[in-house]
Design an enzyme around this catalytic site. Structure first.
Site, PDB file in Angstrom:
ATOM      1  N   HIS A   1       8.011  -4.497  -0.345  1.00 39.79           N
ATOM      2  CA  HIS A   1       7.460  -4.475  -1.702  1.00 39.79           C
ATOM      3  C   HIS A   1       7.786  -5.755  -2.477  1.00 39.79           C
ATOM      4  CE1 HIS A   1      11.610  -3.245  -2.539  1.00 39.79           C
ATOM      5  NE2 HIS A   1      11.393  -3.568  -3.804  1.00 39.79           N
TER       6      HIS A   1
ATOM      7  N   ASP B   1       4.264  -1.238  -0.402  1.00 42.49           N
ATOM      8  CA  ASP B   1       4.485  -0.284  -1.486  1.00 42.49           C
ATOM      9  C   ASP B   1       3.375  -0.390  -2.535  1.00 42.49           C
ATOM     10  OD1 ASP B   1       5.580   1.167  -3.718  1.00 42.49           O
ATOM     11  OD2 ASP B   1       7.587   0.810  -2.928  1.00 42.49           O
TER      12      ASP B   1
ATOM     13  N   LYS C   1       3.760  -0.105  -5.524  1.00 36.01           N
ATOM     14  CA  LYS C   1       4.306  -0.807  -6.689  1.00 36.01           C
ATOM     15  C   LYS C   1       4.169  -2.316  -6.572  1.00 36.01           C
ATOM     16  CE  LYS C   1       8.569   0.671  -6.598  1.00 36.01           C
ATOM     17  NZ  LYS C   1       8.584   1.426  -5.331  1.00 36.01           N
TER      18      LYS C   1
ATOM     19  N   TYR D   1      13.303   5.034  -4.669  1.00 37.38           N
ATOM     20  CA  TYR D   1      14.595   4.976  -3.999  1.00 37.38           C
ATOM     21  C   TYR D   1      15.203   6.378  -3.913  1.00 37.38           C
ATOM     22  CZ  TYR D   1      19.467   3.809  -3.016  1.00 37.38           C
ATOM     23  OH  TYR D   1      20.729   3.744  -2.463  1.00 37.38           O
TER      24      TYR D   1
ATOM     25  N   ARG E   1      22.704  16.815  -1.538  1.00 37.14           N
ATOM     26  CA  ARG E   1      21.419  16.182  -1.260  1.00 37.14           C
ATOM     27  C   ARG E   1      20.346  17.195  -0.869  1.00 37.14           C
ATOM     28  NH1 ARG E   1      21.468  10.699   1.314  1.00 37.14           N
ATOM     29  NH2 ARG E   1      23.176   9.529   0.374  1.00 37.14           N
TER      30      ARG E   1
ATOM     31  N   GLU F   1      17.384  10.202   5.557  1.00 39.30           N
ATOM     32  CA  GLU F   1      18.731  10.150   6.115  1.00 39.30           C
ATOM     33  C   GLU F   1      19.148  11.474   6.756  1.00 39.30           C
ATOM     34  OE1 GLU F   1      21.326   8.662   3.077  1.00 39.30           O
ATOM     35  OE2 GLU F   1      20.521   6.627   3.230  1.00 39.30           O
TER      36      GLU F   1
ATOM     37  N   LYS G   1      21.498  -7.005   4.089  1.00 38.65           N
ATOM     38  CA  LYS G   1      20.227  -7.444   3.552  1.00 38.65           C
ATOM     39  C   LYS G   1      20.284  -8.928   3.236  1.00 38.65           C
ATOM     40  CE  LYS G   1      18.684  -3.286   1.033  1.00 38.65           C
ATOM     41  NZ  LYS G   1      18.384  -2.784  -0.318  1.00 38.65           N
TER      42      LYS G   1
END
Length: 433
Positions: A112, A137, A139, A169, A238, A304, A374
């Site tokens: 993105h 994405d 966005k 996210y 979660r 996850e 990253k």
């Protein structure tokens, strides 16, 4: 009559000048498809002195420069000169070994932002026998998407996902983006063996040949790689509560969810994986996978737990029912592991993950993971410069075919010759011995 002839000549002269001016304007407007107009696509940048992985030239005045490929600023054009892109952006356009040819891989890449970082990632992992699905994405800006479309249009085996998600996210949309690409990949004419997912800020540590050998090793030859364990108590929130996307974040609601479908044991792991083709088909077609997917829609970070949970089912192809955190998929510096797993982030932390600086690269290389995460080209370009060059040198050393000159990312430039040429002089005192 002479006056009429003079008027006619003046008119023809003015008409000719007008045509010439219009032609110049037209060529400038449409000149992106010419090599000269695309010269801004390709630049060189000097390597920093800290980049020890490059070694040293015998010529003390020589400096290493890396090939940089830029796509920003071309989103307003309708075409891209693909030949110029291939030759000047240093993509490898040939399968480098029989092993790799016989074991094609598929990649899912969700992006993105960080257009240059993505382009460099694609350049590093590209091989003509593989296939690549790019999820852009919703966005992302129109200009960003247009630049990605121009880039992918130059490859027969790189395409943009047919269905795009607005990724939040920690939300279900991140999982759905991968699934969208998987559906497209199964329709590809490339009969890939395993699929690996990436984000646009990843970068490889292993070469494609090393990835193939790792996928075919005794431990992973017929198995999926989804590092994870039974859901720890501190992660139950979660999946016990419902969540919904509000803006750019997931918000926990006040009421709880029902139990997992079909009495499934929920596992917790990373969002990164390596999956067999048969497992992907199972995940997209089986009723238990569909039930788990539907149940996961209002959980937090379902990517996850979804893949790792399915991979612990006995009936799932390539499942690893007794697996734990095995699988060297990512080298990541988490903030809470500082002092134990690593010696701190030399760049900076974002969301508890290190954005690598140049002094992080020795640690990254030492991990020998499949990929590292990253990187940011705009913030710490030197870190990516060094890792990219180290990776390309390794790729070319492992190749079983003759190396083409255009595959090298770096070249040595004699700084004295460069100074003399640009200054129009031959008496630079720094260059005399």
């Amino acid at each position: 009559m002479p006056q009429l002839e003079d008027t006619k000549c003046s008119f023809l002269f003015c008409l000719g000048i007008s045509i010439f001016i219009c032609s110049v304007i037209y060529l400038k407007a449409t000149g992106f498809d010419t090599p000269r107009a695309q010269s801004h696509l390709f630049t060189r940048r000097s390597f920093p002195q800290q980049c020890q992985v490059l070694g040293h030239s015998r010529n003390e005045t020589a400096k290493w420069q890396s090939a940089q490929c830029h796509l920003d600023g071309y989103s307003s054009t309708s075409t891209l000169n693909c030949s110029y892109l291939w030759s000047n952006c240093r993509f490898i356009n040939q399968t480098l070994s029989k092993e790799e040819e016989e074991y094609p891989l598929a990649f899912v890449i969700t992006i993105h932002k960080e257009l240059e970082t993505f382009a460099r990632l694609l350049r590093a992992i590209y091989a003509p026998q593989n296939v690549y699905c790019i999820h852009v994405d919703q966005k992302a800006t129109l200009g960003y998407r247009k630049s990605v479309e121009l880039l992918t249009g130059c490859f027969h085996n790189v395409f943009i996902a047919t269905q795009s998600e607005k990724v939040t996210y920690g939300g279900f949309s991140r999982l759905q983006a991968d699934i969208n690409c998987m559906r497209d990949l199964l329709k590809s004419s490339v009969h890939w063996r395993k699929v690996i997912n990436l984000c646009g800020q990843d970068f490889p540590i292993q070469s494609n040949l090393e990835l193939v050998r790792y996928m075919q090793s005794k431990e992973w030859r017929d198995r999926n790689m989804t590092p994870g364990v039974k859901q720890p108590q501190d992660k139950h929130y979660r999946t016990e509560f419902r969540y919904e996307a509000r803006g750019s974040y997931m918000t926990k609601l006040s009421y709880k969810k029902g139990p997992p479908p079909q009495n499934l044991q929920i596992y917790f792991g990373t969002a990164y994986y390596s999956l067999t083709r048969e497992f992907v088909e199972f995940a997209l077609e089986s009723s238990i996978a569909r039930d788990l997917l539907e149940w996961s829609e209002d959980t937090f970070s379902p990517d996850e737990h979804y893949w790792v949970t399915l991979n612990h089912l006995t009936d799932a192809p390539g499942s690893h029912i007794y697996g734990g955190w095995e699988g060297n998929i990512r080298a990541i510096k988490w903030r809470d592991q500082e002092g134990t797993e690593h010696n701190g982030c030399k760049g900076h932390y974002i969301r508890e993950i290190c954005i690598y600086g140049i002094d992080d690269i020795p640690w990254v290389i030492s991990k020998q993971s499949m990929f590292a995460n990253k990187f940011e080209s705009e913030t710490f370009p030197e870190a990516l410069d060094c890792l990219e060059q180290w990776h390309r040198v390794k790729v070319l050393r492992q190749a079983a075919v003759p190396i083409q000159p255009g595959w090298h990312l770096a070249e040595v430039v004699d700084t004295c010759q460069h100074w003399n040429r640009t200054a129009g002089q031959t008496n630079n005192p720094l260059c005399t011995r």
